[in-house]
Design an enzyme around this catalytic site. Structure first.
Site, mmCIF file in Angstrom:
data_model
loop_
_atom_site.group_PDB
_atom_site.id
_atom_site.type_symbol
_atom_site.label_atom_id
_atom_site.label_comp_id
_atom_site.label_asym_id
_atom_site.label_seq_id
_atom_site.Cartn_x
_atom_site.Cartn_y
_atom_site.Cartn_z
ATOM 1 N N MET A 216 -8.013 26.756 112.384
ATOM 2 C CA MET A 216 -8.665 27.819 113.109
ATOM 3 C C MET A 216 -8.806 27.338 114.521
ATOM 4 O O MET A 216 -9.767 26.644 114.841
ATOM 5 C CB MET A 216 -10.027 28.125 112.497
ATOM 6 C CG MET A 216 -9.869 28.567 111.083
ATOM 7 S SD MET A 216 -11.437 28.643 110.279
ATOM 8 C CE MET A 216 -12.118 27.094 110.707
ATOM 9 N N GLY A 217 -7.822 27.608 115.379
ATOM 10 C CA GLY A 217 -7.899 27.186 116.778
ATOM 11 C C GLY A 217 -9.301 27.462 117.223
ATOM 12 O O GLY A 217 -10.106 26.586 117.345
ATOM 13 N N THR A 218 -9.631 28.684 117.333
ATOM 14 C CA THR A 218 -11.015 29.158 117.455
ATOM 15 C C THR A 218 -11.763 29.062 118.745
ATOM 16 O O THR A 218 -11.546 28.190 119.582
ATOM 17 C CB THR A 218 -11.947 28.426 116.453
ATOM 18 O OG1 THR A 218 -11.303 28.285 115.230
ATOM 19 C CG2 THR A 218 -13.219 29.177 116.258
ATOM 20 N N THR A 219 -12.722 30.020 118.826
ATOM 21 C CA THR A 219 -13.827 29.901 119.763
ATOM 22 C C THR A 219 -15.080 30.147 118.950
ATOM 23 O O THR A 219 -15.195 31.179 118.306
ATOM 24 C CB THR A 219 -13.738 30.999 120.834
ATOM 25 O OG1 THR A 219 -12.448 30.961 121.411
ATOM 26 C CG2 THR A 219 -14.784 30.783 121.906
ATOM 27 N N GLY B 275 -10.985 27.312 122.161
ATOM 28 C CA GLY B 275 -11.299 28.300 123.191
ATOM 29 C C GLY B 275 -12.482 27.905 124.056
ATOM 30 O O GLY B 275 -12.657 28.413 125.161
#
Lengths: 233, 242
Positions: free
Chosen positions: A11-14, A143
């Site tokens: 989950m690359g994510t922010t 992110g």
């Protein structure tokens, strides 16, 4: 171009957690990727640990899920033994223990947030390595790199619930605009004395940023409206 | 984000997955010196995540028992774990309830053993520790590195401080410094570190330990000087240079 479709789910994510006067607001994007492919465009990265404590997950999807599963299990037993809801601090420290003792194998950054009657709303950041840091607000995931400057400028003490939620939604939206590993919708969870509220902010409800255009159904609509007749107001 | 080491290479087998390979969230230099009434120690409040100055309110100095003060640089999660070990040590010591209490020498010795034994198992606690204290009038200041190298001295520093602060301390430290002179000397070191250490953050604390006990100052920032005439126009006469 190698799409790396057999990479682990990440989950690359922010992810964001913000305290306000009376509780906390947790926010996250909804993109889970396997290499370059978006495996899930509507994931829910804000996971419940107890009625009053939630965790935002980033990094390896598997690692963050298993850690939150274990912690939920331990907290359930702890709550039964204690006879009352677990505190945010206890939940965060359980997460820290898992993250620290398995630091060689885990690749997940977490933000624990919740409300309890002793300390009110609290946010704890638990980055890679298993350090625990209590903060008035926390950002995490790939992110978050794009949000350090934004929060330095936009964060202030003593926000209301609505101000805090708007800040979180704006921030996740800005990160999605620039981070390829973040995308989809903005989910928020608000935890306070009155309970928990889950909100869903789809992409088209967010404001537009630099170089972004108003979404259209079709080019044909644009061509049809750009006719020789003058516009009538 | 770091790559996970799926293939660990020739130096390890599949069995020993338990080894700290690299630090994630780190603190930078700690500087300390002996002065007239005890020990003065300074550390900034930064927690770096690689090159990002991620956390800016981390307390890297903590009091241990009644007589000691511990400052740490390196991986912060390992420092937090060391504090837990020391909590347990002090608790057990108090439970004896025999009027004795662990002094700085003993705590330093304990820390040395912990760090060295972890190093022998190829799983170090990735920290450099500074341990200072006063017991029964005797001042004590020592250091332990992540591989278990330990020594005592009149002034110590970790990390970048080794290169930038120690030369200053060697020149200007003397026996029986007053509190004011000690603080000024530490601030001189911390200011140089602020100019020259990329991971330094301008928010620091100075801690003092004397026979009476430990005081950690409130966080504060140092003024910096940029008014050199050479700074305002450095490339005059050599356009394009820096």
């Amino acid at each position: 171009m190698d799409l790396n479709l057999n990479d682990e789910h990440s989950m690359g994510t922010t992810i964001i957690g913000v305290t306000y006067d009376g509780g906390v607001v947790l926010g996250a994007d909804s993109r889970t990727s396997t290499g370059m492919y978006v495996a899930n465009r509507a994931s829910d990265k804000i996971t419940q640990l107890t009625d009053n404590v939630y965790v935002c997950r980033s990094g390896s999807a598997a690692d963050s899920q298993i850690v939150s599963d274990y912690v939920r299990y331990f907290l359930h037993q702890h709550t039964i033994q204690l006879g009352q809801p677990a505190t945010v601090k206890v939940a965060a420290n359980l997460v820290r223990l898992m993250a620290y003792n398995n630091k060689n194998m885990l690749q997940t950054g977490l933000i624990v947030g919740g409300w309890d009657k002793y300390e009110g709303g609290k946010i704890y950041g638990i980055p890679l390595g298993g350090t625990i840091v209590e903060q008035p607000f926390a950002i995490g995931g790939s992110g978050s790199s794009y949000l350090y400057g934004f929060f330095d400028q936009a964060w202030k003490e003593g926000m209301t619930k609505d101000e805090a939620e708007q800040l979180v939604v704006k921030a996740v939206s800005l990160a999605i605009a620039r981070d390829g590993a973040s995308g989809g919708v903005v989910r928020t969870v608000i935890v306070n004395a009155d309970g928990v509220t889950r909100n869903f902010h789809p992409g088209d409800s967010l404001q537009l940023w630099h170089e972004e255009l108003e979404p259209q159904n079709s080019l044909l609509d644009i061509l049809n409206t750009a006719s020789p007749e003058p516009m009538n107001f | 984000m770091d790559q996970k080491p799926f293939s660990q290479g020739l130096l390890s087998s599949e069995a020993d997955s338990q080894r700290t390979l690299y630090p994630y969230v780190t603190g930078t230099s700690v500087v300390a010196l002996k002065y007239k009434d005890g020990i003065l120690m300074a550390a900034d409040m930064g927690g770096s995540y690689g090159s990002t100055l991620r956390y800016k309110s981390v307390e890297r100095m903590k009091s241990i028992g009644k007589h000691s003060l511990l400052g740490a640089s390196g991986e912060l999660s390992d420092f937090q774990e060391i504090l837990r070990y020391l909590d347990e040590l002090i608790l057990y010591d108090n439970m004896w309830d025999d009027g004795n209490s662990l002094g700085p020498k003993e705590v330093h010795s304990y820390l040395t053993r912990v760090m060295y034994n972890r190093r022998n198992k190829f799983n170090p606690l990735w920290s450099s520790l500074v341990l200072g204290g006063v017991k029964n009038g005797e001042k004590y200041l020592g250091m332990v590195s992540m591989i278990g190298v330990h020594f005592e001295d009149n002034h110590v520093a970790t990390g970048f401080g080794n290169h930038l602060a120690r030369p200053i301390l060697r020149e200007e430290w003397h026996e029986n410094l007053s509190f004011e002179d000690g603080v000024k000397l530490l601030e001189k070191c911390m200011r140089v570190l602020l100019y020259r250490d990329r991971s330094a953050v301008n928010k620091l604390q100075i801690a003092k330990i004397t026979e009476e006990g430990v005081t950690v100052s409130q966080p504060y920032s140092l003024k910096t000087f940029w008014g050199f005439s050479a700074f305002s126009n450095p490339t005059v006469g050599a356009e394009g240079s820096w």
